[in-house]
Design an enzyme around this catalytic site. Sequence first.
Site, PDB file in Angstrom:
ATOM      1  N   SER A 114      46.306  37.809  33.126  1.00  0.00           N
ATOM      2  CA  SER A 114      47.141  38.916  32.675  1.00  0.00           C
ATOM      3  C   SER A 114      48.598  38.777  33.106  1.00  0.00           C
ATOM      4  O   SER A 114      49.261  37.820  32.750  1.00  0.00           O
ATOM      5  CB  SER A 114      46.534  40.225  33.165  1.00  0.00           C
ATOM      6  N   HIS A 115      49.062  39.695  33.927  1.00  0.00           N
ATOM      7  CA  HIS A 115      50.474  39.747  34.316  1.00  0.00           C
ATOM      8  C   HIS A 115      50.747  38.945  35.577  1.00  0.00           C
ATOM      9  O   HIS A 115      51.870  38.941  36.067  1.00  0.00           O
ATOM     10  CB  HIS A 115      50.841  41.203  34.551  1.00  0.00           C
ATOM     11  N   ASP A 279      53.015  41.643  28.404  1.00  0.00           N
ATOM     12  CA  ASP A 279      52.687  40.811  29.574  1.00  0.00           C
ATOM     13  C   ASP A 279      52.080  39.462  29.197  1.00  0.00           C
ATOM     14  O   ASP A 279      52.055  39.092  28.018  1.00  0.00           O
ATOM     15  CB  ASP A 279      51.741  41.575  30.508  1.00  0.00           C
ATOM     16  N   ASP A 281      49.112  38.168  28.744  1.00  0.00           N
ATOM     17  CA  ASP A 281      48.098  38.045  27.701  1.00  0.00           C
ATOM     18  C   ASP A 281      48.258  39.063  26.576  1.00  0.00           C
ATOM     19  O   ASP A 281      47.381  39.199  25.723  1.00  0.00           O
ATOM     20  CB  ASP A 281      46.687  38.144  28.309  1.00  0.00           C
ATOM     21  N   ASP A 283      48.404  42.443  26.447  1.00  0.00           N
ATOM     22  CA  ASP A 283      47.765  43.762  26.332  1.00  0.00           C
ATOM     23  C   ASP A 283      48.609  44.885  26.935  1.00  0.00           C
ATOM     24  O   ASP A 283      48.364  46.049  26.660  1.00  0.00           O
ATOM     25  CB  ASP A 283      46.334  43.748  26.906  1.00  0.00           C
ATOM     26  N   ARG A 284      49.602  44.546  27.750  1.00  0.00           N
ATOM     27  CA  ARG A 284      50.446  45.610  28.324  1.00  0.00           C
ATOM     28  C   ARG A 284      51.704  45.824  27.500  1.00  0.00           C
ATOM     29  O   ARG A 284      52.121  44.943  26.756  1.00  0.00           O
ATOM     30  CB  ARG A 284      50.882  45.224  29.748  1.00  0.00           C
ATOM     31  N   LYS A 378      43.425  47.177  25.641  1.00  0.00           N
ATOM     32  CA  LYS A 378      44.745  47.756  25.435  1.00  0.00           C
ATOM     33  C   LYS A 378      45.556  46.758  24.619  1.00  0.00           C
ATOM     34  O   LYS A 378      45.213  45.577  24.563  1.00  0.00           O
ATOM     35  CB  LYS A 378      45.406  48.081  26.761  1.00  0.00           C
TER      36      LYS A 378
HETATM   37  C1  G1P Z   1      45.520  46.752  37.302  1.00  0.00           C
HETATM   38  C2  G1P Z   1      45.879  48.126  36.785  1.00  0.00           C
HETATM   39  C3  G1P Z   1      44.771  48.634  35.880  1.00  0.00           C
HETATM   40  C4  G1P Z   1      44.532  47.627  34.758  1.00  0.00           C
HETATM   41  C5  G1P Z   1      44.269  46.256  35.341  1.00  0.00           C
HETATM   42  C6  G1P Z   1      44.178  45.183  34.268  1.00  0.00           C
HETATM   43  O1  G1P Z   1      44.328  46.819  38.055  1.00  0.00           O
HETATM   44  O2  G1P Z   1      46.094  49.037  37.839  1.00  0.00           O
HETATM   45  O3  G1P Z   1      45.134  49.884  35.371  1.00  0.00           O
HETATM   46  O4  G1P Z   1      43.448  48.021  33.971  1.00  0.00           O
HETATM   47  O5  G1P Z   1      45.321  45.883  36.227  1.00  0.00           O
HETATM   48  O6  G1P Z   1      45.361  45.068  33.532  1.00  0.00           O
HETATM   49  P1  G1P Z   1      44.314  46.920  39.664  1.00  0.00           P
HETATM   50  O7  G1P Z   1      45.096  45.737  40.167  1.00  0.00           O
HETATM   51  O8  G1P Z   1      45.009  48.200  40.014  1.00  0.00           O
HETATM   52  O9  G1P Z   1      42.865  46.916  40.032  1.00  0.00           O
HETATM   53 ZN    ZN Z   2      47.314  41.836  30.609  1.00  0.00          ZN
END
Ligand code: G1P
Ligand code: ZN
Length: 545
Positions: A114-115, A279, A281, A283-284, A378
């Site tokens: 992801s990010h 981000d 991938d 989804d954000r 998302k």
């Molecule tokens: C974080 C975000 C959560 C999101 C997840 C995946 O998770 O807080 O809302 O669904 O990334 O993108 P966390 O690191 O808080 O467990």
């Molecule tokens: Zn992501």
Amino acid sequence: MQVESLPTTAYANQKPGTSGLRKKVSVFKENKGYLENFIQAIFDTITDRNASSLVVGGDGRFFNLQAIQIIIKIAIANGFKKVIVGQNGILSTPAASALIRKRKAVGGIILSASHNPGGPDGDFGIKFNTANGGPAPEKVTDRIFTYSKNIFRYLYIDSDDIDLKKTGGHRIEKTQIEVIDSVHDYADLMEELFDFTKIKSLLSSGNFTMVFDAMHAVTGPYAMEILVNRLGAPKETVCNGKPLPDFGGGHPDPNLVHAKELAEKMFSDNGPDFGAASDGDGDRNMIMGHNCFVSPSDSLAIITANATCIPGYSNGLQGVARSMPTSQAVDKVAEKTGIPCFETPTGWKFFGNLLDAGKITICGEESFGTGSNHIREKDGLWAVLFWLNLIAEKKQSVMEIVREHWQEYGRNYYTRYDYEEVDATRAEELMQHMRSNLSEIKNGDYHGVTISQCDDFEYTDPVDASVSSKQGIRILFEDGSRIIYRLSGTGTTGATLRVYLEKYESDPARLNMHTQETLSRLARFANEIADIPGRLKRTKPDIIT
Ligand code: G1P
Ligand code: ZN
């Protein structure tokens, strides 16, 4: 070619977190069988493989392509009927979700952290999505984890690498491999939901400018196809549009800290009317107007309040959902419009059942995530297109839309503090200490402010009655303010404590105050109640969003 059953040694640390198995690249690369074991453990949970299609793709980060070739070979050895792969190994998370649904696949493997930063020293991750297109629910990830702890062999076929550069079909043994255009189907789906004609005339009107920051991550090609090719925006609209395996050394997280370049542009004189970022991938999303940042919680509320003016949602919403730490702004909209509003634990996987059962149409999280029942993830570009459609429809600026919303519903001032890479034991102890002292916290002296409830959030899924406990400490004040503490489930180094602060204001004269100042008293309480300086040895958060 022969299917080989290769002996392997199990690892004890393959428990998926908030969003799949996420580790440093080196963990996947340097531990023999680490990737293979986890993939085989996923496949072991799928019984009818020879009648099933599997989707595979990732966000293009370092190790993506190598991992995909290995996964394809394990999939062939496991007898899948079909493997559908994104060209060059690329699929954004929302595009993968859409593809699983469209092709009625048994599931999909999405390679992404992801990010989180990428590159040889960055992070890598594997997510398994089920047939509904959504992240595997806990009962599935628990089974995968159990298999991974007991695995002693994985199936493999030593074939040549598949050419992923060109779209087209290949047959190896009983498996059909289909390399598909990563963008096309997803762009078509967006065209079904939004009024592309209206957005197109907004973008070509000559008095509207926008910029989309793809952060050198997966959405570059998606944004080029949708915003530039289909909606006629100038090429320069998409910046940092070339996906790079290390995201250009950046941190592909769309917020004011990591998408600094975009934020500066949006707050400069003569800055663009609209700005957005996505981000690693895809989804954000972050949504901005000129001199205006839309908090993700507000964005969810505004999207909900205005959904019926968007073609894909013109029949109204069945309901909405937000993750527990997300601000209660959307609750106000749901209340006023008379639709159900659900509060789930953090993580998109908790929305899956509600979406499948038709209980909700739109959902979101404070962590820059918004989406709808069009897929089960998302969706960054979906949110961007939603806002563009809304602006085209309302003929107002982002700031006007936001301010008008606050006038009508009041404003939920909101912020999140992240204490990153803290000592994991200390962080656990901090949470445990609060958990054991919930009633002391509730009855404490807060200079005349009263706490109405203090608990550790527990969720019972309204569809399958499964219970998820220990989802975050909630301190709810009588005036509707909240402090929430939880530990991140996506990090790969130490622990991250997240503290979420929220205060509701309905007085029309107090809707445009400074967020951090407005929340400073709550921030002080949050610090004192958890004794963050004493327990974590930190005097200030690393990131404030
Ligand atoms: C974080 C975000 C959560 C999101 C997840 C995946 O998770 O807080 O809302 O669904 O990334 O993108 P966390 O690191 O808080 O467990
Ligand atoms: Zn992501």
